[in-house]
Design a protein around this motif. Structure first.
Motif, mmCIF file in Angstrom:
data_model
loop_
_atom_site.group_PDB
_atom_site.id
_atom_site.type_symbol
_atom_site.label_atom_id
_atom_site.label_comp_id
_atom_site.label_asym_id
_atom_site.label_seq_id
_atom_site.Cartn_x
_atom_site.Cartn_y
_atom_site.Cartn_z
ATOM 1 N N LYS A 76 0.730 -1.273 -0.035
ATOM 2 C CA LYS A 76 0.100 -0.068 -0.069
ATOM 3 C C LYS A 76 0.964 1.141 0.016
ATOM 4 C CE LYS A 76 -3.617 2.402 2.411
ATOM 5 N NZ LYS A 76 -4.332 2.906 1.250
ATOM 6 N N ASP A 77 0.671 2.099 -0.823
ATOM 7 C CA ASP A 77 1.347 3.411 -1.263
ATOM 8 C C ASP A 77 2.901 3.043 -1.103
ATOM 9 O OD1 ASP A 77 -1.006 4.652 -0.969
ATOM 10 O OD2 ASP A 77 -1.072 4.960 1.235
ATOM 11 N N GLY A 78 3.288 2.080 -1.841
ATOM 12 C CA GLY A 78 4.569 1.889 -2.027
ATOM 13 C C GLY A 78 5.481 1.186 -0.932
ATOM 14 N N VAL A 79 4.587 0.715 0.352
ATOM 15 C CA VAL A 79 5.044 0.064 1.562
ATOM 16 C C VAL A 79 4.573 -1.179 1.574
ATOM 17 C CG1 VAL A 79 5.367 0.391 3.872
ATOM 18 C CG2 VAL A 79 5.423 2.214 2.575
ATOM 19 N N LEU A 80 5.527 -2.171 1.856
ATOM 20 C CA LEU A 80 5.182 -3.589 2.169
ATOM 21 C C LEU A 80 4.373 -3.533 3.482
ATOM 22 C CD1 LEU A 80 5.279 -6.340 0.465
ATOM 23 C CD2 LEU A 80 7.326 -6.684 1.886
#
Length: 256
Positions: free
Chosen positions: A225-229
């Protein structure tokens, strides 16, 4: 998936930033670390814009990370010399079959030419090898002389799969391969993927925004989500005991 299996692909603190203008940058992937072990399929799931396809391109060495590293069997893919040694062993299947197939080339040319370039086929055995790959992708040999415009979306995706398998890869990144297909055809492609992974012993990453399709072919799941794992675990752990609120929302959406 056996935890003692060797690591095939590993991302260490990978970030990817795109510079859109002199004053604007977008950080698509932010400090992501994960491993994919031999023989497993890791499902990478998240909404559009979550960074999953960007991460997939880093894993397939189609792009270089802004920071961090991606290793394939211990070799740093940012090193061009090392990448050249393993390039054919890493393949990617894309969502947009129109964009990934040359409209001026027949199915035979699309599959045969990469094999010929790398010395895996020649004029004597080319037809036979293409027919073998089409059979793997569950297409008749007669399709070899067709052009992409004469194929359905599912048939084009099967051609893309055959092309990806042509160089005998060990690692395949599937980038939303069924999201542009209708439900029936998508189910057939998913069944084909499961069979190929089992029969060929492929190690792979399955990228998608639909948790159901991704989970069907994967042993482990990673949620972005939003570039984050935000969460990783086995398929059963993620589906039965999700920890992150975003994962919980994906599971609720998959039930409707």
């Amino acid at each position: 998936m056996n935890e003692t299996n060797p690591v095939v692909c590993q991302a260490d603190h990978v970030s990817k930033t795109y510079r859109l203008s002199a004053f604007r940058r977008v950080e698509a992937v932010k400090d992501v670390s994960l491993t994919i072990r031999k023989g497993e399929t890791l499902g990478l799931v998240g909404e559009s814009g979550s960074g999953k396809s960007t991460l997939g391109r880093q894993l397939a060495a189609l792009e270089q990370p802004t920071s961090g590293s991606v290793r394939f069997e211990g070799q740093d893919l940012s090193d061009r010399r090392q990448l050249k040694l393993v390039r054919t062993r890493i393949q990617m299947v894309f969502q947009d079959t129109y964009a990934s197939l040359n409209p001026r080339k027949t199915v035979f040319q699309t599959i045969y030419e990469p094999m010929a370039y790398h010395g895996l086929a020649n004029r004597e055995n080319g037809r036979r090898e293409v027919a073998r790959l089409l059979e793997l992708a569950e297409l008749p040999e007669s399709y070899a002389d067709r052009y992409p415009h004469a194929l359905s979306g599912g048939q084009r995706q099967r051609v893309c799969i055959a092309r990806a398998l042509a160089l005998n890869p060990d690692f395949v990144v599937w980038d939303e391969p069924v999201s542009a297909l209708d439900v029936t055809v998508a189910a057939q492609i998913l069944e084909l993927m499961v069979r190929l992974q089992r029969e060929l012993g492929l190690t792979s990453v399955m990228i998608g925004h639909g948790l159901g399709a991704v989970a069907y072919v994967s042993q482990r799941l990673a949620v972005m989500k939003d570039g984050v794992l935000v969460e990783t675990g086995t398929r059963e752990q993620i589906i039965d005991h999700p920890n992150h609120p975003y994962t919980q929302s994906l599971i609720r959406a998959a039930r409707y």
